[in-house]
Design a protein around this motif. Structure first.
Motif, PDB file in Angstrom:
ATOM      1  N   CYS A  53       6.853  -2.083  -8.431  1.00  0.00           N
ATOM      2  CA  CYS A  53       6.501  -1.651  -7.090  1.00  0.00           C
ATOM      3  C   CYS A  53       6.925  -0.190  -6.963  1.00  0.00           C
ATOM      4  O   CYS A  53       7.399   0.418  -7.920  1.00  0.00           O
ATOM      5  N   GLY A  54       6.752   0.394  -5.801  1.00  0.00           N
ATOM      6  CA  GLY A  54       7.081   1.799  -5.611  1.00  0.00           C
ATOM      7  C   GLY A  54       5.842   2.631  -5.371  1.00  0.00           C
ATOM      8  O   GLY A  54       4.800   2.127  -4.960  1.00  0.00           O
ATOM      9  N   LYS A  55       5.955   3.921  -5.688  1.00  0.00           N
ATOM     10  CA  LYS A  55       4.851   4.843  -5.457  1.00  0.00           C
ATOM     11  C   LYS A  55       4.683   5.733  -6.671  1.00  0.00           C
ATOM     12  O   LYS A  55       5.650   6.304  -7.174  1.00  0.00           O
ATOM     13  N   ASN A  56       3.460   5.825  -7.159  1.00  0.00           N
ATOM     14  CA  ASN A  56       3.198   6.651  -8.328  1.00  0.00           C
ATOM     15  C   ASN A  56       1.722   7.024  -8.352  1.00  0.00           C
ATOM     16  O   ASN A  56       0.858   6.189  -8.063  1.00  0.00           O
ATOM     17  N   LYS A  57       1.461   8.273  -8.690  1.00  0.00           N
ATOM     18  CA  LYS A  57       0.082   8.736  -8.855  1.00  0.00           C
ATOM     19  C   LYS A  57      -0.163   9.020 -10.327  1.00  0.00           C
ATOM     20  O   LYS A  57       0.680   9.583 -11.003  1.00  0.00           O
ATOM     21  N   TRP A  58      -1.311   8.569 -10.795  1.00  0.00           N
ATOM     22  CA  TRP A  58      -1.677   8.730 -12.204  1.00  0.00           C
ATOM     23  C   TRP A  58      -0.651   8.038 -13.121  1.00  0.00           C
ATOM     24  O   TRP A  58      -0.113   8.613 -14.050  1.00  0.00           O
ATOM     25  N   TYR A  59      -0.396   6.787 -12.798  1.00  0.00           N
ATOM     26  CA  TYR A  59       0.515   5.977 -13.597  1.00  0.00           C
ATOM     27  C   TYR A  59      -0.088   5.779 -14.980  1.00  0.00           C
ATOM     28  O   TYR A  59      -1.196   5.279 -15.107  1.00  0.00           O
ATOM     29  N   ARG A  60       0.621   6.176 -16.030  1.00  0.00           N
ATOM     30  CA  ARG A  60       0.024   6.273 -17.358  1.00  0.00           C
ATOM     31  C   ARG A  60       0.154   5.021 -18.226  1.00  0.00           C
ATOM     32  O   ARG A  60      -0.458   4.941 -19.264  1.00  0.00           O
ATOM     33  N   LYS A  61       0.970   4.057 -17.824  1.00  0.00           N
ATOM     34  CA  LYS A  61       1.163   2.894 -18.667  1.00  0.00           C
ATOM     35  C   LYS A  61      -0.117   2.067 -18.739  1.00  0.00           C
ATOM     36  O   LYS A  61      -0.814   1.873 -17.740  1.00  0.00           O
ATOM     37  N   SER A 109      -3.420   5.012  -9.448  1.00  0.00           N
ATOM     38  CA  SER A 109      -2.327   5.298  -8.521  1.00  0.00           C
ATOM     39  C   SER A 109      -1.951   4.008  -7.805  1.00  0.00           C
ATOM     40  O   SER A 109      -2.737   3.056  -7.764  1.00  0.00           O
ATOM     41  N   CYS A 149       8.624  -1.289  -2.085  1.00  0.00           N
ATOM     42  CA  CYS A 149       9.526  -2.324  -2.599  1.00  0.00           C
ATOM     43  C   CYS A 149      10.351  -2.934  -1.472  1.00  0.00           C
ATOM     44  O   CYS A 149      10.682  -4.130  -1.514  1.00  0.00           O
ATOM     45  N   ASP A 163       0.796   2.565  -4.345  1.00  0.00           N
ATOM     46  CA  ASP A 163       1.818   2.782  -3.326  1.00  0.00           C
ATOM     47  C   ASP A 163       2.152   1.416  -2.750  1.00  0.00           C
ATOM     48  O   ASP A 163       1.507   0.929  -1.817  1.00  0.00           O
TER      49      ASP A 163
END
Length: 332
Positions: free
Chosen positions: A152-160, A110, A115, A112
């Motif tokens: 940048c930004g916000k993401n949970k469980w980013y899969r890349k 994850s 940007c 957060d």
């Protein structure tokens, strides 16, 4: 990458058992320069690396390993967490390093990173030193633009998944908002044809090979080193399985086959195309007597290959820790 990169000035790497340390200078986004010392624990991780451990991405928060050093060197899988303690816009980095025959896979659990406050993450295929990147762009199949991912930004469980081309990768980050950050893990899968290699051992030899490809490969140690060539097979071994005839160690390789040779030398940074060559050799020699002292910040053995031959060189690089290696009894 960031507008100004992290920069390091790596001093002599002493054998771990006598308490080695790095000293590093990092450049922040402005013109500010601060000194940062990497802990003995971080340096010890270079040799205490894991061999392919797989991290679970659903691990309780209390099991996250916090990143506290601005320049954090690791060979563990993680997961690692970083939460910005201030609103400072300092650029820091996690330097991943693994076995010579492995690559680095980086996974974000994850993140957060605002940007609108100039927050940024960058994943780099390789390591950076004073604005120079190893492997050099001219010795890599990808451009620096292709080797760098910024977001940048916000993401949970980013899969890349970000995968390096060699045994070293770098995560740079600038998080100028208190309480924001990320969780990241790494895996280290096998690399069947390692080419460019950042040394992880002060004693073990390594064999550079081109596997019949038109490619340049470099073995780099981040300290002044005593180089020993243990086996040599350059420019005479065909790719058709014919057993080569020993020629012994040859010099004047620029005249014989300039695109098939081994260069031994040093640099002040990671751009090995700027290598100050101390010796250049080629030929077939199962027992070469090649020993060189390289009194540079970076010691490098660079294998140049035209693609017409199956080239290989086996090399060991030992740190020059004192003047004892200059004694005739040492063999140098």
């Amino acid at each position: 990458m960031f507008s100004k990169s992290i920069s390091m000035s790596v001093s002599l790497l002493v054998v771990i058992v006598v308490g080695a340390t790095f000293h590093a200078a990092k450049a922040a986004i402005g013109n500010e320069h601060r000194q940062q010392q990497v802990t003995n624990e971080a340096v010890a991780n270079i040799l205490a690396y894991e061999t392919g451990g797989k991290a679970s991405f659903e691990i309780p928060r209390e099991h996250y390993r916090p990143v506290s050093d601005c320049m954090f060197v690791t060979s563990e899988s993680g997961p690692f967490s970083y939460i910005s303690p201030t609103d400072d816009d300092t650029v820091c980095g996690i330097y991943f390093l693994t076995d010579p025959d492995r690559v680095v896979e980086i996974h974000f659990d994850s993140f957060d990173i605002p940007c609108d406050h100039r927050g940024l993450l960058a994943v780099i295929d390789g390591w950076e030193l004073n604005g120079e990147v190893f492997p050099s762009e001219s010795d890599h199949s990808l451009s620096m633009k292709e080797r760098t991912s910024e977001f940048c930004g916000k993401n949970k469980w980013y899969r890349k998944t970000f995968t390096s081309s060699q045994n070293a990768a770098l995560l740079q980050y600038r998080i100028p908002v208190r309480g924001k950050g990320f969780v990241v893990s790494a895996r280290y899968p096998k690399n069947p044809r390692p080419c460019n290699v950042l040394s992880v051992s002060t004693t073990d030899p390594f064999t550079l090979r081109n596997y019949g490809r038109r490619i340049n490969c470099t073995f780099v140690a981040v300290y002044p080193g005593a180089v020993r060539i243990i086996a040599l097979g350059i420019g005479s071994s065909s790719s058709h399985g014919v057993h080569p005839t020993e020629t012994g160690t040859l010099r004047k390789c620029d005249a014989r086959s300039p695109r098939d040779q081994v260069q031994i030398g040093g640099t002040r940074g990671f751009d090995t195309t700027k290598l100050d060559v101390i010796d250049s050799i080629c030929g077939i020699d199962s027992k070469p007597d090649i020993k060189e002292l390289v009194a540079y910040d970076i010691t490098a053995v660079r294998l140049l290959s035209s693609g017409y031959y199956d080239n290989s060189v086996t090399v060991a690089i030992t740190p020059i820790v004192d003047d004892s290696l200059l004694d005739p009894a040492s063999g140098f």
